[in-house]
Structures are given as structure tokens and as C-alpha cells.
Design an enzyme around this catalytic site. Structure first.
Site, PDB file in Angstrom:
ATOM      1  N   GLU A 283       0.832  -1.201   0.000  1.00  0.00           N
ATOM      2  CA  GLU A 283       0.000   0.000   0.000  1.00  0.00           C
ATOM      3  C   GLU A 283       0.868   1.255   0.000  1.00  0.00           C
ATOM      4  OE1 GLU A 283      -2.806   0.708   3.200  1.00  0.00           O
ATOM      5  OE2 GLU A 283      -3.701   2.304   1.995  1.00  0.00           O
TER       6      GLU A 283
ATOM      7  N   ASP B 281      -0.628  -4.901   3.084  1.00  0.00           N
ATOM      8  CA  ASP B 281      -1.176  -3.699   3.724  1.00  0.00           C
ATOM      9  C   ASP B 281      -0.616  -3.655   5.142  1.00  0.00           C
ATOM     10  OD1 ASP B 281      -2.452  -1.510   4.583  1.00  0.00           O
ATOM     11  OD2 ASP B 281      -4.466  -2.140   4.020  1.00  0.00           O
TER      12      ASP B 281
ATOM     13  N   ILE C 273      -0.891  -1.500   7.611  1.00  0.00           N
ATOM     14  CA  ILE C 273      -1.940  -1.231   8.601  1.00  0.00           C
ATOM     15  C   ILE C 273      -3.238  -1.040   7.841  1.00  0.00           C
ATOM     16  CG2 ILE C 273      -2.791   0.284  10.448  1.00  0.00           C
ATOM     17  CD1 ILE C 273      -0.076   0.362  11.424  1.00  0.00           C
ATOM     18  N   ASP C 274      -4.139  -1.976   7.994  1.00  0.00           N
ATOM     19  CA  ASP C 274      -5.464  -1.815   7.396  1.00  0.00           C
ATOM     20  C   ASP C 274      -6.394  -1.380   8.520  1.00  0.00           C
ATOM     21  OD1 ASP C 274      -7.267  -2.062   5.112  1.00  0.00           O
ATOM     22  OD2 ASP C 274      -8.286  -3.442   6.472  1.00  0.00           O
TER      23      ASP C 274
ATOM     24  N   THR D  78      -6.368   2.168   8.866  1.00  0.00           N
ATOM     25  CA  THR D  78      -5.466   3.271   9.246  1.00  0.00           C
ATOM     26  C   THR D  78      -6.217   4.407   9.941  1.00  0.00           C
ATOM     27  OG1 THR D  78      -4.209   2.720   7.273  1.00  0.00           O
ATOM     28  CG2 THR D  78      -3.589   4.732   8.372  1.00  0.00           C
TER      29      THR D  78
ATOM     30  N   ASP E 118      -5.941  -4.571   0.645  1.00  0.00           N
ATOM     31  CA  ASP E 118      -6.922  -4.623   1.740  1.00  0.00           C
ATOM     32  C   ASP E 118      -7.693  -5.941   1.747  1.00  0.00           C
ATOM     33  OD1 ASP E 118      -6.530  -1.837   2.427  1.00  0.00           O
ATOM     34  OD2 ASP E 118      -7.739  -1.317   0.685  1.00  0.00           O
TER      35      ASP E 118
HETATM   36  C1  IPD Z   1      -9.159   1.110   4.020  1.00  0.00           C
HETATM   37  C2  IPD Z   1      -9.918   0.196   4.949  1.00  0.00           C
HETATM   38  C3  IPD Z   1     -11.388   0.520   4.886  1.00  0.00           C
HETATM   39  C4  IPD Z   1     -11.929   0.331   3.484  1.00  0.00           C
HETATM   40  C5  IPD Z   1     -11.168   1.239   2.525  1.00  0.00           C
HETATM   41  C6  IPD Z   1      -9.674   0.959   2.615  1.00  0.00           C
HETATM   42  P1  IPD Z   1      -6.633   1.480   4.882  1.00  0.00           P
HETATM   43  O1  IPD Z   1      -7.781   0.735   4.009  1.00  0.00           O
HETATM   44  O2  IPD Z   1      -9.754  -1.150   4.597  1.00  0.00           O
HETATM   45  O3  IPD Z   1     -12.134  -0.324   5.726  1.00  0.00           O
HETATM   46  O4  IPD Z   1     -13.295   0.643   3.470  1.00  0.00           O
HETATM   47  O5  IPD Z   1     -11.596   0.965   1.221  1.00  0.00           O
HETATM   48  O6  IPD Z   1      -8.999   1.871   1.783  1.00  0.00           O
HETATM   49  O7  IPD Z   1      -6.507   2.845   4.293  1.00  0.00           O
HETATM   50  O8  IPD Z   1      -7.113   1.516   6.270  1.00  0.00           O
HETATM   51  O9  IPD Z   1      -5.424   0.655   4.639  1.00  0.00           O
END
Ligand code: IPD
Length: 269
Positions: free
Chosen positions: A70, A85, A87-88, A90, A210
């Protein structure tokens, strides 16, 4: 890829997901710099640090493998690809909400082969291997089928799609009799479907880092997913729908995601 090469990657994946989860947990308790990349799209110092740790560990063991992360973009080429990813969730992390995870998938010759998700604040390590099942810590995971009127479906949101499309998705899912939630981590949302805590996850656009680890978990836990990698899902992202098999028809109809799979499956049967 031959089985012992995949065994080595599976072991390395589990070890690095644990270590990266621990680093994320440590950083969560410290003051860290938080920035916005876009509307409600956060990046923290922790994302970069955790991604660098993961890539350095994996690169040291598998120098020929390629990476798609990411934060760092793509590096290397070839049939063995790690999708990361760091940190998912974030936004949760940035707001001191402990619902976040590290998500790592491994693809071999275009096929999703391994996935691990570490949720360090919950002491949870989710993992799956193609054809070998999905586990939460040491317990086998199975999706939970439910009547649509008792189902809980997570509906992910980002500013990459218009607000109206999201509110309409909520309305259409509620009209089936299901309820919805949004907890802010797509990877954990999918892991929860695999573990039968919720019954479905849908988002109109989400990135591969993700989703890939969680998608493998849902499939290995007996669930159904749309063909997320269709088109150039790996690099451009795609819509995602994953659910217990008994809810597929209702959720495909309500969300519109997976209709292409439906047509293909009908033609092949
Ligand atoms: C996000 C999260 C969020 C999802 C978004 C993602 P991030 O990733 O997974 O739940 O709805 O589409 O972009 O930015 O926390 O790595």
C-alpha cells in the site's frame, strides 16, 4: 510453485505477520505523526515502518520475489508476489481505535495461495492456505450461513466512490432484511465473514492489499466471493462481495457486485 517452496513462504508469512503486528501494537501506544492522503484517507508513520519491516524480512528470505505494498507501490517482477497492507484500518489507528490489522497475501503464478491477517490488539492471527483451510489462531474457521433477515453485512466505505452510491448500497442491503455495519478495516471485515461473526462484506471499490488475504480466508472457510482479480483488480482494485453461500443470491442481487460471476457460473453449469 512446488509444495516445499510454498511451505517455506507460509512459515515466513506467519512469523512476519506476528512480528509486524507486534510492531504496530507498540506504535499504537506512542504519539505518531498522522497525515491525510485524500478525503478521510489517512497515513501514519506506522504504515511506513511496518511495511519496511515486512518487506525487509521477506526480501532477505526470498530475494527473487516481487512486492506490491500500500505504501511503497510495486517492486520486482515474477510469478511470486507478496501483496501487503501494513496497517489496514489506518483511520481507526490514527484515532486510537484498536480495530486495525496487518494484512499480507502471497500469489503464485497469478493464483492467491496464502494469506495472513494479524490483529494485534485482539491477540488474533488469521491465516489461510489454498486448499488447506482457514484458521484463527489454532482454530478452524467456517462461515456462518444465516437467513437474510438475521444477517449482518459489513459495507465498506471510501471516498473513491460517490457518497450517493454508498447510501444507495445501504438502502438496497437493508431492503433485503439484513442489517449493516462499517468498522473501518476491510481485511478484518473479510476475516470476520470467514469466522462466521458476520455474514457478508461488500464494498464498491477496494484495493487488493486490503482484500486478498481475507478473500482467501472466506473461500477456505466455505464462503463465496466475487472474482475480485477480474480486469486489473490486483493493481487498480475492484468491487468486492464475500458472503456465506446461502446469502449469495440475495446479496448479488442487492449489491450488483458479482453479477458477472453469476452469468459465468450459469453458463458453465
Ligand atoms: C481502508 C480500509 C477501509 C476500506 C477502505 C480501505 P486502509 O484501508 O480497509 O475499511 O473501506 O476501502 O482503503 O486505508 O485503512 O489501509
Amino acid at each position: 510453485m512446488i509444495s516445499n517452496e510454498l511451505d517455506a513462504r507460509e512459515q515466513a508469512l506467519i512469523a512476519v505477520a506476528r512480528e509486524a503486528g507486534e510492531l504496530a501494537r507498540e506504535l499504537f501506544s506512542k504519539p505518531i505523526e498522522v497525515k491525510l492522503k485524500g478525503k478521510q484517507d489517512y497515513i501514519t508513520e506506522a504504515d511506513g515502518q511496518v511495511e519496511r519491516l515486512i518487506i525487509s524480512r521477506l526480501q532477505a528470505r526470498f530475494p527473487q520475489d516481487a512486492f506490491l505494498g500500500e505504501e511503497g507501490g510495486a517492486s520486482g517482477e515474477g510469478d511470486a508476489l507478496w501483496v501487503i497492507d501494513p496497517i489496514d484500518g489506518t483511520a481507526n489507528f490514527a484515532h486510537r481505535i484498536p480495530h486495525f490489522c496487518v494484512s499480507i497475501a502471497f500469489m503464485s503464478a497469478g493464483e492467491l495461495a496464502l494469506g495472513a491477517i494479524a490483529a494485534p490488539m485482539y491477540n488474533e492471527l488469521y491465516r489461510a492456505r489454498l486448499g488447506k483451510g482457514a484458521f484463527l489462531n489454532d482454530r478452524v474457521m467456517r462461515v456462518a450461513d444465516a437467513n437474510i433477515k438475521q444477517a449482518v453485512v459489513e459495507l465498506g466505505w471510501s471516498s473513491r466512490r460517490p457518497t450517493r452510491a454508498y447510501t444507495s448500497l445501504i438502502e438496497r442491503v437493508l431492503a433485503t432484511g439484513a442489517t449493516f455495519l462499517r468498522a473501518g478495516s476491510g481485511a478484518l471485515g473479510l476475516a470476520y465473514v470467514a469466522d462466521g461473526r458476520t455474514h457478508g462484506y461488500c464494498e464498491l471499490h477496494i484495493n487488493s492489499w486490503d482484500t486478498l488475504a481475507g478473500l482467501l480466508m472466506v473461500r477456505e472457510a466455505g464462503g463465496w466471493t466475487n472474482d475480485f482479480l477480474a480486469g486489473d483488480g490486483l493493481r487498480r482494485g475492484n468491487a468486492v462481495l464475500a458472503c456465506a453461500p446461502g446469502l449469495k443470491e440475495a446479496l448479488v442481487a442487492a449489491t450488483g457486485v458479482g453479477q458477472a460471476n453469476e452469468k459465468l457460473e450459469r453458463r458453465m453449469s
